[in-house]
Motif scaffolding. Structure first.
Motif, PDB file in Angstrom:
ATOM      1  N   LEU A 143      48.272  34.379  34.174  1.00  0.00           N
ATOM      2  CA  LEU A 143      47.537  35.639  34.331  1.00  0.00           C
ATOM      3  C   LEU A 143      46.211  35.518  33.603  1.00  0.00           C
ATOM      4  O   LEU A 143      46.164  35.160  32.420  1.00  0.00           O
ATOM      5  N   PHE A 144      45.154  35.794  34.328  1.00  0.00           N
ATOM      6  CA  PHE A 144      43.815  35.855  33.738  1.00  0.00           C
ATOM      7  C   PHE A 144      43.186  37.169  34.174  1.00  0.00           C
ATOM      8  O   PHE A 144      43.169  37.482  35.366  1.00  0.00           O
ATOM      9  N   THR A 145      42.744  37.957  33.215  1.00  0.00           N
ATOM     10  CA  THR A 145      42.149  39.250  33.566  1.00  0.00           C
ATOM     11  C   THR A 145      40.741  39.360  33.003  1.00  0.00           C
ATOM     12  O   THR A 145      40.399  38.726  32.001  1.00  0.00           O
ATOM     13  N   ARG A 146      39.961  40.165  33.682  1.00  0.00           N
ATOM     14  CA  ARG A 146      38.653  40.553  33.181  1.00  0.00           C
ATOM     15  C   ARG A 146      38.397  41.965  33.654  1.00  0.00           C
ATOM     16  O   ARG A 146      39.252  42.578  34.316  1.00  0.00           O
ATOM     17  N   THR A 147      37.249  42.509  33.342  1.00  0.00           N
ATOM     18  CA  THR A 147      36.992  43.926  33.613  1.00  0.00           C
ATOM     19  C   THR A 147      37.187  44.285  35.075  1.00  0.00           C
ATOM     20  O   THR A 147      37.736  45.347  35.399  1.00  0.00           O
ATOM     21  N   GLY A 148      36.755  43.406  35.977  1.00  0.00           N
ATOM     22  CA  GLY A 148      36.732  43.775  37.392  1.00  0.00           C
ATOM     23  C   GLY A 148      37.936  43.377  38.204  1.00  0.00           C
ATOM     24  O   GLY A 148      38.143  43.923  39.291  1.00  0.00           O
ATOM     25  N   GLU A 149      38.771  42.443  37.731  1.00  0.00           N
ATOM     26  CA  GLU A 149      39.908  41.991  38.532  1.00  0.00           C
ATOM     27  C   GLU A 149      40.871  41.188  37.667  1.00  0.00           C
ATOM     28  O   GLU A 149      40.575  40.830  36.524  1.00  0.00           O
ATOM     29  N   ALA A 150      42.039  40.894  38.261  1.00  0.00           N
ATOM     30  CA  ALA A 150      43.006  39.978  37.658  1.00  0.00           C
ATOM     31  C   ALA A 150      43.203  38.803  38.600  1.00  0.00           C
ATOM     32  O   ALA A 150      43.084  38.928  39.823  1.00  0.00           O
ATOM     33  N   ARG A 151      43.506  37.657  38.010  1.00  0.00           N
ATOM     34  CA  ARG A 151      43.834  36.472  38.791  1.00  0.00           C
ATOM     35  C   ARG A 151      45.211  35.996  38.342  1.00  0.00           C
ATOM     36  O   ARG A 151      45.430  35.724  37.160  1.00  0.00           O
ATOM     37  N   VAL A 152      46.111  35.893  39.306  1.00  0.00           N
ATOM     38  CA  VAL A 152      47.493  35.523  39.015  1.00  0.00           C
ATOM     39  C   VAL A 152      47.805  34.215  39.708  1.00  0.00           C
ATOM     40  O   VAL A 152      47.648  34.088  40.932  1.00  0.00           O
ATOM     41  N   GLY A 153      48.245  33.234  38.922  1.00  0.00           N
ATOM     42  CA  GLY A 153      48.677  31.965  39.493  1.00  0.00           C
ATOM     43  C   GLY A 153      50.139  32.019  39.857  1.00  0.00           C
ATOM     44  O   GLY A 153      50.983  32.428  39.053  1.00  0.00           O
ATOM     45  N   LEU A 154      50.464  31.605  41.079  1.00  0.00           N
ATOM     46  CA  LEU A 154      51.837  31.634  41.560  1.00  0.00           C
ATOM     47  C   LEU A 154      52.453  30.239  41.512  1.00  0.00           C
ATOM     48  O   LEU A 154      51.755  29.228  41.457  1.00  0.00           O
ATOM     49  N   SER A 155      53.777  30.187  41.554  1.00  0.00           N
ATOM     50  CA  SER A 155      54.490  28.924  41.427  1.00  0.00           C
ATOM     51  C   SER A 155      54.291  28.008  42.631  1.00  0.00           C
ATOM     52  O   SER A 155      54.569  26.812  42.548  1.00  0.00           O
ATOM     53  N   ASP A 156      53.795  28.549  43.745  1.00  0.00           N
ATOM     54  CA  ASP A 156      53.532  27.719  44.921  1.00  0.00           C
ATOM     55  C   ASP A 156      52.108  27.183  44.954  1.00  0.00           C
ATOM     56  O   ASP A 156      51.671  26.600  45.951  1.00  0.00           O
ATOM     57  N   GLY A 157      51.364  27.403  43.866  1.00  0.00           N
ATOM     58  CA  GLY A 157      49.999  26.895  43.776  1.00  0.00           C
ATOM     59  C   GLY A 157      48.924  27.856  44.227  1.00  0.00           C
ATOM     60  O   GLY A 157      47.733  27.597  44.037  1.00  0.00           O
ATOM     61  N   VAL A 158      49.311  28.985  44.794  1.00  0.00           N
ATOM     62  CA  VAL A 158      48.338  29.981  45.248  1.00  0.00           C
ATOM     63  C   VAL A 158      47.821  30.779  44.049  1.00  0.00           C
ATOM     64  O   VAL A 158      48.580  31.104  43.133  1.00  0.00           O
ATOM     65  N   GLU A 159      46.523  31.088  44.050  1.00  0.00           N
ATOM     66  CA  GLU A 159      45.959  32.022  43.082  1.00  0.00           C
ATOM     67  C   GLU A 159      45.624  33.320  43.814  1.00  0.00           C
ATOM     68  O   GLU A 159      44.974  33.299  44.857  1.00  0.00           O
ATOM     69  N   LEU A 287      52.446  50.552  27.922  1.00  0.00           N
ATOM     70  CA  LEU A 287      52.775  50.456  29.341  1.00  0.00           C
ATOM     71  C   LEU A 287      51.650  49.830  30.152  1.00  0.00           C
ATOM     72  O   LEU A 287      51.771  49.710  31.373  1.00  0.00           O
ATOM     73  N   SER A 288      50.572  49.437  29.499  1.00  0.00           N
ATOM     74  CA  SER A 288      49.456  48.868  30.246  1.00  0.00           C
ATOM     75  C   SER A 288      48.651  47.912  29.386  1.00  0.00           C
ATOM     76  O   SER A 288      48.649  47.997  28.157  1.00  0.00           O
ATOM     77  N   GLY A 289      48.015  46.986  30.074  1.00  0.00           N
ATOM     78  CA  GLY A 289      47.034  46.094  29.486  1.00  0.00           C
ATOM     79  C   GLY A 289      45.871  45.990  30.449  1.00  0.00           C
ATOM     80  O   GLY A 289      45.802  46.748  31.431  1.00  0.00           O
ATOM     81  N   GLU A 290      44.985  45.081  30.221  1.00  0.00           N
ATOM     82  CA  GLU A 290      43.842  44.939  31.124  1.00  0.00           C
ATOM     83  C   GLU A 290      44.325  44.531  32.514  1.00  0.00           C
ATOM     84  O   GLU A 290      44.949  43.492  32.700  1.00  0.00           O
ATOM     85  N   ARG A 291      44.122  45.411  33.499  1.00  0.00           N
ATOM     86  CA  ARG A 291      44.488  45.189  34.900  1.00  0.00           C
ATOM     87  C   ARG A 291      45.995  45.046  35.123  1.00  0.00           C
ATOM     88  O   ARG A 291      46.424  44.592  36.184  1.00  0.00           O
ATOM     89  N   VAL A 292      46.801  45.452  34.147  1.00  0.00           N
ATOM     90  CA  VAL A 292      48.253  45.294  34.239  1.00  0.00           C
ATOM     91  C   VAL A 292      48.944  46.610  33.907  1.00  0.00           C
ATOM     92  O   VAL A 292      48.622  47.250  32.897  1.00  0.00           O
ATOM     93  N   ALA A 293      49.904  47.000  34.753  1.00  0.00           N
ATOM     94  CA  ALA A 293      50.757  48.164  34.480  1.00  0.00           C
ATOM     95  C   ALA A 293      52.202  47.694  34.394  1.00  0.00           C
ATOM     96  O   ALA A 293      52.685  46.959  35.260  1.00  0.00           O
ATOM     97  N   LEU A 294      52.891  48.100  33.338  1.00  0.00           N
ATOM     98  CA  LEU A 294      54.305  47.777  33.161  1.00  0.00           C
ATOM     99  C   LEU A 294      55.154  48.932  33.679  1.00  0.00           C
ATOM    100  O   LEU A 294      54.843  50.103  33.446  1.00  0.00           O
ATOM    101  N   MET A 295      56.232  48.589  34.376  1.00  0.00           N
ATOM    102  CA  MET A 295      57.161  49.613  34.842  1.00  0.00           C
ATOM    103  C   MET A 295      58.577  49.041  34.831  1.00  0.00           C
ATOM    104  O   MET A 295      58.784  47.842  34.691  1.00  0.00           O
ATOM    105  N   ALA A 296      59.540  49.939  34.977  1.00  0.00           N
ATOM    106  CA  ALA A 296      60.955  49.574  35.086  1.00  0.00           C
ATOM    107  C   ALA A 296      61.406  48.792  33.859  1.00  0.00           C
ATOM    108  O   ALA A 296      60.966  49.084  32.751  1.00  0.00           O
ATOM    109  N   GLU A 297      62.281  47.798  34.019  1.00  0.00           N
ATOM    110  CA  GLU A 297      62.850  47.126  32.847  1.00  0.00           C
ATOM    111  C   GLU A 297      61.828  46.275  32.106  1.00  0.00           C
ATOM    112  O   GLU A 297      62.094  45.838  30.989  1.00  0.00           O
ATOM    113  N   THR A 298      60.683  46.036  32.686  1.00  0.00           N
ATOM    114  CA  THR A 298      59.591  45.405  31.943  1.00  0.00           C
ATOM    115  C   THR A 298      59.089  46.347  30.859  1.00  0.00           C
ATOM    116  O   THR A 298      58.658  45.908  29.791  1.00  0.00           O
ATOM    117  N   ALA A 299      59.173  47.645  31.112  1.00  0.00           N
ATOM    118  CA  ALA A 299      58.672  48.658  30.177  1.00  0.00           C
ATOM    119  C   ALA A 299      59.769  49.251  29.314  1.00  0.00           C
ATOM    120  O   ALA A 299      59.524  49.627  28.166  1.00  0.00           O
TER     121      ALA A 299
END
Length: 398
Positions: A143-159, A287-299
């Motif tokens: 997970l990489f975040t900045r003011t305008g967006e987040a970038r999430v790397g997936l296990s299949d190599g997709v960002e 319950l939140s960070g930059e570009r991230v919201a926590l819900m359910a059992e994560t929270a």
């Protein structure tokens, strides 16, 4: 390879699948990932034998997500919540109190469904939505975040580039950890057994919670199974006793659970395999960070008492969905996520603490303490305004 979406949901459990359907139905482009494919059959290895009671407020959200029409025919209504204290010298009811939904509403308290079936219907709903991509077998790696967006790397190599990451990936959430959000955990030394039973005496749409020691023994109505009345059971006990019960032969286990049920529904017969999991209480620091919201059992995680767990999760989702729909151009701004945290944090803290107290009381072994618990139940029930307020608070309504 890089892709883009409005909202990326990490987690394909019931909460994550509901979130994908809800945000997709609201018109957002959604990607939902989970490293484990959901098990959507009843009697196979890995199936989740627990059930979920959707309380009244959840129905509106499920309708918004296009899910309720799929679930309605499979749901068992919960009209009465019955609390039984069986904490005397022998396992028999000594205090029985009914909380009837008719006292506060013209609808049942909620509707109960098996978790494996929920996954089946939710996956089918996502498959018909062109703006939702559900990717079982794919997890999140970075997970990489900045003011305008987040970038999430997936296990299949997709960002994936996204405006909002919804972390619904469980109590050991990789996205929560990547966002640097801490968590406080309480361990009770308990485990819970979950399974389905049949019984000769009909449940009458009554959910029955029986207290003795070690934790509650709860029977929740299910539709009939093979022509006989059926219920889902969650049996909470101290860890060593729960492991002992899990290892019993079927006939011995059936005798033990019939005794623990005080024989209220006649002899109980297993109608599924048994599953077991540890009981904890947990709450994220935020319950939140930059570009991230926590819900359910994560929270938040709570013991399975009063059908609060997933319904707290759906309250998270409803709040976040309303905020996102009001800010369609960018559903992941710092201001929006701060509003989400402020809207949910206090209610979560109150419920986590309240369920912690109830669970500790349900574990009492000493007879004087069990007598105090019975007297407390009697006192609360005898005051009609208090009884009504407790029911409304349990539903999450005022």
């Amino acid at each position: 390879m890089t892709e883009a979406c409005d909202i990326l949901i990490s987690g394909g459990g019931i909460a994550g699948l509901t979130a994908a359907a809800a945000f997709g139905s609201a018109g957002f482009d959604v990607i939902c990932v989970d490293p484990t494919a959901p098990v959507t059959e009843r009697d196979v290895d890995g199936s989740d034998m627990r059930t979920t009671a959707f309380l009244q407020p959840a129905r509106g959200l499920l309708e918004r997500a296009g899910l309720w029409e799929r679930l309605d025919a499979h749901a068992a209504p919960l009209q009465v919540m019955r609390i039984v204290d069986a904490g005397g010298e022998i396992p028999e009811p000594r205090v029985v109190r009914d909380f009837n939904a008719a006292d506060i509403s013209d609808q049942p308290f909620g509707w109960n469904l098996p978790n494996w079936l929920l996954r089946r219907e939710m996956v089918a709903r996502l498959a018909e939505m062109p703006n939702v991509s559900f990717r079982p077998g794919t997890g999140t790696r970075s997970l990489f975040t900045r003011t305008g967006e987040a970038r999430v790397g997936l296990s299949d190599g997709v960002e994936v580039r996204t405006k909002l990451v919804v972390a619904a990936d469980g109590r050991h959430s990789p996205m929560r950890e990547a966002a640097g959000i801490g968590v406080h955990t309480t361990r009770y030394g308990q485990k819970a057994l979950a399974f389905a039973v049949t019984h000769p005496i009909a449940h009458g749409n009554v959910s029955t919670e029986i207290h003795r020691s070690g934790g509650p023994f709860t029977l929740v109505p299910l539709p009939d199974w093979e022509g006989r009345p059926s219920s889902a059971i969650v049996w909470m006990e101290r860890g060593p006793r729960a492991v002992e019960l899990q290892g019993m032969e079927s006939a011995e286990f059936e005798a033990a659970m019939t005794e623990r049920s005080c024989g209220l529904f006649g002899p109980l017969k297993l109608a599924s395999r048994r599953t077991i999991w540890p009981i904890i209480s947990q709450q994220a620091d935020r319950l939140s960070g930059e570009r991230v919201a926590l819900m359910a059992e994560t929270a938040h995680v709570v013991p399975p008492i009063g059908a609060q767990g997933l319904n707290m999760s759906l309250a998270d989702l409803a709040t976040l969905l309303d905020l996102a729909e009001a800010h369609r151009d960018d559903p992941g701004t710092a201001a929006l996520l701060e509003r989400y945290h402020a809207a949910r944090h206090r209610d979560i803290a109150m419920r986590v603490r309240g369920i912690d107290i109830l669970n500790r009381a349900s574990m009492w072994q000493a007879q004087p303490l069990r007598d105090v618990r019975a007297m407390g139940l009697n006192a609360l029930y005898s005051m009609a305004p208090v009884r009504k307020t407790l029911m409304q608070m349990g539903l999450g309504v005022r």
